[in-house]
Structure formats: C-alpha cells, structure tokens
Scaffold this active site. Structure first.
Site, PDB file in Angstrom:
ATOM      1  N   ASP A 144      23.256  43.952  10.962  1.00 45.31           N
ATOM      2  CA  ASP A 144      24.241  44.061  12.019  1.00 45.31           C
ATOM      3  C   ASP A 144      24.145  42.797  12.872  1.00 45.31           C
ATOM      4  O   ASP A 144      23.083  42.163  12.928  1.00 45.31           O
ATOM      5  CB  ASP A 144      23.945  45.313  12.849  1.00 45.31           C
ATOM      6  CG  ASP A 144      25.063  45.654  13.800  1.00 45.31           C
ATOM      7  OD1 ASP A 144      26.223  45.519  13.405  1.00 45.31           O
ATOM      8  OD2 ASP A 144      24.767  46.065  14.936  1.00 45.31           O
TER       9      ASP A 144
ATOM     10  N   ASP B  48      21.399  49.137  14.977  1.00 43.79           N
ATOM     11  CA  ASP B  48      20.948  49.796  16.199  1.00 43.79           C
ATOM     12  C   ASP B  48      21.864  50.918  16.647  1.00 43.79           C
ATOM     13  O   ASP B  48      21.507  51.694  17.520  1.00 43.79           O
ATOM     14  CB  ASP B  48      20.787  48.778  17.338  1.00 43.79           C
ATOM     15  CG  ASP B  48      22.049  47.947  17.555  1.00 43.79           C
ATOM     16  OD1 ASP B  48      23.086  48.253  16.938  1.00 43.79           O
ATOM     17  OD2 ASP B  48      21.999  46.995  18.354  1.00 43.79           O
TER      18      ASP B  48
ATOM     19  N   ASP C  19      25.423  52.716  12.273  1.00 44.32           N
ATOM     20  CA  ASP C  19      24.562  52.145  11.235  1.00 44.32           C
ATOM     21  C   ASP C  19      23.750  53.199  10.481  1.00 44.32           C
ATOM     22  O   ASP C  19      23.166  52.912   9.443  1.00 44.32           O
ATOM     23  CB  ASP C  19      23.574  51.136  11.854  1.00 44.32           C
ATOM     24  CG  ASP C  19      24.272  49.950  12.478  1.00 44.32           C
ATOM     25  OD1 ASP C  19      25.246  49.468  11.881  1.00 44.32           O
ATOM     26  OD2 ASP C  19      23.862  49.520  13.570  1.00 44.32           O
TER      27      ASP C  19
END
Length: 909
Positions: free
Chosen positions: A335, A639, A643
């Site tokens: 990410d 986070d 996800d």
C-alpha cells in the site's frame, strides 16, 4: 411505510439524486417512526457483522495432529512405549503436544480479524426518527434511518448524503487515500470508484470536519464494510512453503522407513536365520534410528529465535511459520499511504508569477528550506513567496503540535502542510494572528471549493486571503501579484504550471488576496467575485519515506519485486513510484482497467506492471491471487480495513502497528511496530537466515539418523550383533538434537545473504547436493563407528563395552560435524568458523557433560547398559571421529573448485 425492497440499483446509491434515494427508501427527511424502524430491524437484521463459524476447540486441537510427520512421531512414541522406555515416550509425546499447542494458539487469526471489523460498529449515532433527534446504538440502524454527522463522528452505516456543510470524511481505511474527501450532496457518476463517490458516507469512516446528514442505504453485511468482511471470510489461509516442504518430507520419510524396515525384517528372517522376535526388535531399532525425533522441536525453536530477532528489528510475528516464509518472498505488494509514504501532506513546490520554488523537508516537521533552481534562498527576499506563506498561515484553521513521537497536526492534513510551509518561512500561526487578527471567515464549502478569511492589521487596513481549488480561483481572479503589484492575469502561465505540478503527482491549491476597506467587518461570496489577485500555487504531496526508498533498492538487489497498490489517482501513484524506484517505466493500471480484465488477462499483465492505482479491496485480492498463480510468494503490506482480505490471502500479510487498523493487524502474519517499510527488508533478511539455519539443522540431524540406520542394516546384512540398541539410539538422537542441533538456531546471518535471488518455493527441502552430503556423512559415521565396534570386540571387550564405544564414537562424530554444518559450503577451518558462534561451544560442553554421565554414572549405566571407557579408548574415539571434519571440508573445497565460485554452494544447490 414500506420496507425497502432488494433493488438492482442498490449498489448505485451514489448515482441517485438524494430525493430519488428518499423515494426508493420510502422515507422523508423527518426519518422513520419507531414502529417502522422496529419492523425494518426485524426484516434487515442488526447493523453488525455476522459471527464467524467456529470449530469447537477440541476439534481445532485434534486437527493439529493431522500431519504425516506427526504420525511418524506418534508411531515412535508407540514403539518406545512397547519397549517400556517411558521417559523416551514422554519426551517424544511432549514434542508432539508442544507443536500442537503452538498451532492451536496461533490458529483463529481469521476469527479475530472478523471480530475486529465487528467492533468498528459498536458506537452510538444521532438519528432523526419521527422528526425528533435521538441517539441510538449503531446496531439498531436500518435502511431509511436519517443519520446526523459532525466532526469526530464515526459513520455508522452506508449513507446517501443529502446535507453537507464543509463536510470532510477520512476514508483512508477503505480507499487508502491519505487526504479526507470533501463531500457534497449532488450525485456522482454511476461508474465512479469508491474514492470518487462524494455523495456517500461509508460505514466505519471518520468525519474530520464540518456537518452533514444522510439516509441509511445499507447496514451490516450489505454495507461496503460488510462486503470486505465477506471477502475476508471467503479467503482461505495459505500454508507456508516450509510447512508444505515438511509435509512432503514427512510423507517421503514415512515411506522410506516402512520400505527399509520391511525389507530388512524379511532379509534377516529369510536369509540370516534370525528369529522373528530378534528381527522384530531389530526392526523397532531401525525405525527408531530413522525417525528424527528432535526435528519438530528444533524447527519450532529455530523459528522462535527468528521471531525474537525480528522483534528486535521492529517486526512482530503473529504466526510462527511466517518467519521462514519471509525468506522465500519474491514479490512485495505495498500500500502507498503510510507504508511507503509518511501519510503526512507536505508542500513541495510553490509557483508565483515570477518564479517556481521547491521546498525541502518532509511531513509536519517545520524544518526545511526554499530553493530557486539550485540555489537555496531565504523567503524574506522574495515578496510573493513571503506573502503566499502568510496567506497559508492566516487562511487556516489547523494547529501544529509537537509531541514525543514527532510533529502532528490537529485538523485538516492539507492545512497542516500549509502551516508547516509558513513555519519554514519564519511565520508562527498564533503570532501571525496577533499581528493580523481575523475578523470574519467563509469556511471551506464543497460547492464553492474555497475558504476565505478577512483580516485587519493594527493600522486598520483590511484584506482578504482566499485558498481553494486552482480552477475555481482562476475563474475568480483577474490579476496576479508580481513584485508587490497587481498586473493582468496570465491564465496560460498558470495552466502550464498546474500541468507541471499534476505531472509530478502533486495536489494543488491556489492562494489569492484582495484589499478591503478598514470598515469591512463581514465577508460574503459576492465580495469574492471580483478584484482577487492570484498570489501563487502550492503543490502538495504525501512524500516517500527516505528509508522506504533505500529499502526498495535493497529488495530489488535481493531479487524481490516491489509493487505499489493504492487507492490514489494514477498520476500521483506514478509520481510517488518513480521517486521510490518502483517500476521500470511509467506504466500503471487503474481500477477501471482492472475491472475490464478477466482473470486470464490480469494474470498476463500482473508480472509486467508494478503500479496499480484507484484499487479497491477486490482489486488487491485479485492482484495477490494473480501473482500467486505464477508461483510467486507474495508479501502484502497495508494498514486499512480495505487491505484485510489481501493481507490474509497473501503468503505473508504485513500490517502497520502505529497507524494501522485492528482489522489489518488481526488479518496479518506480521506487524511492524514502526510502520517502516525498511523493517520489511530486515525481516526478509532474518527470514532467509532462519531458513538457512533450519536447513543447517536438518543437514546436521539427518546424517545421525542415517548413520544409525545404516549401522543396523549393515549388522543385519553381515549377520552380526547390533552395534547400538534402540534405547541408545533414542539417547543419541535426543541428546544431540537438544544440544548440538539447537546451537545452529543461533547462527548469525551469512555474508551476502541479501544478494541471493529468492529461493524457489516449489523446490524440495533437500537439494541433490544436500542429499549427497547426508549420504556422504552417514557413510563416514557408519565406517568409523563400525570399525571401532568391531575392533573392540576383536580386542576381547564384551558387547556392552563395544556398544558404549560405538555410542561415544557417534556422539563425537556429531561434535566435529557440527562445525562443518555452520556453513553449507564456505570453509569452516578459520577462527570465525570454529569460534564464531559461542552457543556451539556451550552446546558441545553440555553434550560432553551428558556423555560422561552416560559412560560413567552408575544409574545411567544401568539404564543404558553402558560401561566405563579407558583413556586410550577415548583417544581412539576422538581420532576416528575427527576425520569427518576434514573429509567434509575437503568435499566442500571440491564443490567450490568444480563450480569455479568461492561461495557457489552457499545456498545448498
């Protein structure tokens, strides 16, 4: 009122006008009455996530024993019980139960992740029912409820907004986008991705600014959060490469033991005229010899040592086998926000009518400089730059705070970045407001896309500062500020500047000013429609972590591909990726493009593209699956709630410990305590070390078992007495495993470990070279032990004394071979090789103490039928056993010479 029916347009609430949403839901702005709300609650169910199906604890515990190697160990326990060696049986069963307990405790990660998602909804909300405002548990919300929002509220369900005053919502846990989204009531495009649905408020997100109201369109499992929950429930937990390899090894070992034992039993019975009882005892001894009883314990301890090492490097492992899996990672899907970047907006460029400045520094730390070209400059000598910084500080509602962990912002992140810009120009917020007090303000409004503040200096002069969307302010300005004077606006100049900043992936704000009379005390939008002068443009971005840049470079050197998957816009994603060194060209795939690809097309594209923008939770999950279909071992970092499904599906899920959500942490195998991408590189290095040490331990243990088995087979083939009894075999196996083999778990990282390519996860645990090493060492052990055993018998020693010599010879062979095992291919005859691991020396000292007790202590002599040895016999044992050290080192030298590379066999290939 009628309860809402299932509708094919339910997923397109963002594209409906608010009035159409009310009509479809059968409700008005006054909200539902209590009776209708109760009826809909019964129809739609509580606004919470469904509990996960759980196996009963006893079933989960028993399933831990469903493993071929465990079956072999249980068989070993049964054999030792048949021999009435209860202590040995207890040791073996203890190893089995310990491994089962570890698996039992670590299992249930999915249930905890789902529970964390459910906890996001345990809040109260302000709702309007029957025209009256009240607070109710979020679990009681139903489609059609009217929910009121204000700054600090958590959005309790999916809402179609119909009121929005300066409303901004942080949706980073769903979209990964670092900046709060300005909300509006007008409908969005039907094909808008999640981050562009400005007419919606989604369950679990956080209101950072303003006020609003919305009508509930989805609750519980039907919400966007519920959809992610369903994805998480559907994602299976993958086994690790090591566990797959150990399972295959266990099956192979079981087959080999059964085959050799059966063949030996038949040969002794038919060809050597042994009795059935004698051959049964010999077969039992052979089976005990071949089973590496200590291997599961060594594997667990080696992984545990890796966990401790990683914790010291700020990586917390939640699932033990993930330690080893890290060493096999071939691709890291990361990410962007908060992982590769700081998740702190920073002004990086300022454009005025006469110049373009770059701004150094990162995050909210107010240390940094201004540069004009290559020259570092002070803002005091540049009037437009100084005025823009003053406007950025005064037209601002945020506050900068200095905390122990560093600088933080209280308020909007972009306004925090503007305060940091002002601080770099020497302007402090409170002091600036004292010098130029604020008289009135027009707060940011998503419809007008600007904020304006009215100020007066102490001489009575008035002026307005305005900041907002560049295209909006360009339409309001007819002048630009240059050299302290106003001149006609050059629209093309500013459009060109906007295009350059956008090409760098920066978000843009425009800043303008207008003089006012000293008597003006109130502001209105009409006063902003003429007479504004554009001061300049500000380019902001969430900058990459410098340590992440270095970490990406290390990963690439180690043969690990890094891919960035983000909810941000394509231009921003490409710009950040370029600065991080991710990707070899300016290629990126957007969420729209991914939607148009079937699984086969995605499989074809996923290896060539490293940047994926505007990605949804389904996209992240599909990308991980597509990479795994190519045999890639994937680590996924993240986070947010969005996800979690991909974190669970990945071979190693890596969550952020500081800014990550509970959902992400529960779905992951590893949590970074410093949210630092660089810690992943350190964890990969430790993972490779753990795998090296596991192979060293296996390479050390198996020749002992192979040598013992060969000793028994050789004796039976020759019709001789067994050189070692089953109980003595158990002693050798367990004592060397818990002392010598355990020392290998503490081996330091070998030089150049991060310059190797990732190992092939499909490769066998034992390569041809390692199998050869095991056979080679086993033959040395058999030859030396049999030689001394037969010599003792020839010199008149009784069988018990000869067997004591045989046991001690095996033990001393293991002591010398331990040094060989420290390096798979590199030479060990050096100070570092012989003395570089103090635990090796400690283990040898402990083993020798045990072995002296085995040889001389009366209770041990009675238990193991051992005898005391004379000094001359010890000299013979040591002389013969030391041969393995020099023979294996000669074999290593030959392999290195043949390959032409000094460290060629370091990987055990």
């Amino acid at each position: 009122m009628e309860a809402i029916a299932e509708s094919p347009t339910a997923k397109d609430w963002h594209a409906l006008p608010a009035t159409a949403a009310f009509e479809a839901l059968g409700v008005g702005e006054g909200g539902l009455d209590e009776a209708e709300a109760a009826r809909r609650l019964e129809t739609h169910g509580a606004n919470r996530m469904p509990p996960a199906r759980k196996r009963r604890p006893i079933v989960r515990f028993l399933l831990q024993f469903h493993n071929t190697l465990i079956y072999v160990l249980l068989a070993a326990a049964a054999i030792t019980a048949a021999l009435q060696h209860w202590v040995d049986m207890a040791v073996i069963l203890g190893v089995v139960v310990l491994n089962a307990l570890i698996g039992f405790i670590q299992e249930g990660k999915a249930e905890r992740a789902l529970e964390a998602i459910r906890q996001l909804l345990l809040i109260q909300s302000a709702v309007r029912r029957g025209g009256r405002v009240m607070r109710v548990d979020a679990a009681e919300l139903v489609p059609g409820d009217v929910v009121l929002l204000q700054a600090g509220d958590k959005v309790p369900a999916d809402l179609r907004l119909f009121q929005a005053r300066e409303l901004q919502i942080d949706e980073s846990l769903l979209t990964g986008e670092s900046v709060p989204v300005a909300k509006a009531t007008r409908e969005a495009a039907r094909d808008a991705v999640l981050g562009d649905r400005t007419s919606m408020g989604y369950s679990g997100t956080l209101v950072t600014r303003g006020q609003g109201a919305g009508v509930v369109v989805a609750t519980g499992p039907a919400s966007e959060l519920g959809r992610i929950n369903a994805l998480l429930r559907a994602v299976p937990t993958l086994t690790t490469p090591l566990l797959r390899q150990m399972a295959a090894f266990g099956r192979w070992l079981t087959g080999a033991i059964l085959a050799v034992t059966s063949a030996t039993f038949a040969f002794g019975l038919l060809a050597r005229d042994y009795s059935a009882t004698e051959m049964f005892l010999a077969a039992v001894g052979l089976a005990v010899a071949a089973i590496p009883e200590g291997l599961p314990a060594i594997m667990t301890i080696t992984l545990a040592v890796g966990v401790q090492r990683m914790a010291a490097r700020r990586a917390i492992i939640r699932r033990l086998p993930a330690v080893e899996t890290l060493g096999a990672v071939t691709t890291i899907c990361s990410d962007k926000t908060g992982t590769l970047t700081r998740n702190e907006m920073t002004v990086q460029a300022v454009v005025t009518a006469t110049a373009e400045y770059s701004v150094s520094g990162a995050g909210y730390d107010p240390h940094g400089d201004f540069q004009l070209g290559e020259e570092r400059i002070g803002s005091d000598n540049h009037a437009e730059l100084q005025e823009l910084a003053r406007a950025a500080v005064l037209c601002n509602d945020a506050r900068l705070l200095q905390r122990e962990a560093g600088w933080a912002v209280d308020g909007d992140p972009m306004e925090g970045a503007l305060l940091t810009l002002g601080a770099k120009a020497g302007l402090e917020h409170d002091r600036a407001l004292e010098q130029w007090p604020r008289t009135d303000v027009i707060p940011f409004d998503s419809e007008h896309r600007l904020m304006a503040t009215l100020h007066h200096d102490h001489a009575g002069h008035g002026f307005v500062y305005v900041k907002g969307a560049p295209e909006r302010l360009l339409g309001l300005c007819n002048h630009e500020r240059a050299q302290g004077e106003d001149r006609p606006l050059r629209a093309q100049h500013w459009r060109d500047a906007l295009e350059r900043l956008a090409g760098d992936g920066q978000r843009m704000l425009a800043v303008a000013a207008k003089p006012m009379t000293g008597q003006t005390r109130e502001l209105s939008f009409t006063e902003l429609e003429g007479g504004l002068s554009l001061i300049g443009l500000v380019g902001l971005s969430d900058p990459p972590r410098q340590e992440a840049v270095d970490s990406v470079a290390r990963c690439r050197a180690a043969g690990i591909r890094v891919k960035m998957i983000t909810g941000d816009h394509t231009a921003t994603a490409l710009a950040i990726a370029g600065r991080l060194g991710i990707g070899d060209d300016a290629r990126a795939l957007s969420g729209h493009a991914l939607d148009e690809m079937d699984d086969e097309a995605l499989r074809a594209a996923v290896l060539d593209v490293d940047v994926f923008a505007r990605a949804s939770p389904e996209h992240k999950l599909r990308l991980v699956q597509a990479l795994q279909s190519h045999g890639q071992v994937v680590a996924m970092t993240g986070d947010g709630v969005n996800d979690a499904p991909a974190l669970r599906r990945a071979d190693v899920g890596v969550a952020m410990g500081c800014k990550g959500t509970d959902v992400a942490r529960e779905a992951a195998e590893m949590v970074l305590t410093d949210d630092n991408f660089a810690s992943i590189t350190a964890a990969v290095e430790e993972g490779r070390t753990v795998y090296d040490n596991l192979r060293k331990a296996i390479l050390f243990i198996l020749p002992t078992n192979g040598g013992e088995a060969m000793l028994l087979v050789t004796a039976i083939l020759l019709g001789l007495p067994l050189p070692i009894t089953p109980v003595q075999i158990l002693w050798v196996n367990m004592i060397t495993a818990v002392t010598l083999a355990l020392a290998l778990a503490f081996e330091p990282t070998e030089r150049g470990i991060m310059e190797r390519p990732p190992r092939d996860p499909a490769a066998a645990l034992l390569s041809r070279h390692l199998v050869w090493r095991i056979v080679f060492v086993s033959l040395i052990l058999v030859a030396g032990t049999f030689f001394l055993f037969e010599r003792a018998l020839a010199d008149g020693a009784d069988l018990a004394a000869a067997r004591t010599i045989a046991v001690n010879t095996l033990i001393m062979f293991e002591v010398f071979y331990l040094f060989n095992s420290r390096y798979l291919a590199a030479p060990v005859l050096s100070p570092a090789g012989l003395l570089g691991n103090r635990w090796v020396l400690v283990a040898i000292a402990v083993l020798l103490a045990f072995q002296l007790a085995f040889t001389y202590a009366p209770p041990m002599q009675q238990l193991f039928d051992s005898r005391a040895l004379a000094p001359g016999e010890w000299l013979q044992v040591v002389a013969v056993a030391s041969s393995v050290l020099f023979l294996v080192e000669a074999e290593k030298w030959w392999l290195r010479t043949r390959s032409g590379r000094p460290g060629a066999a370091a990987e055990g290939r």
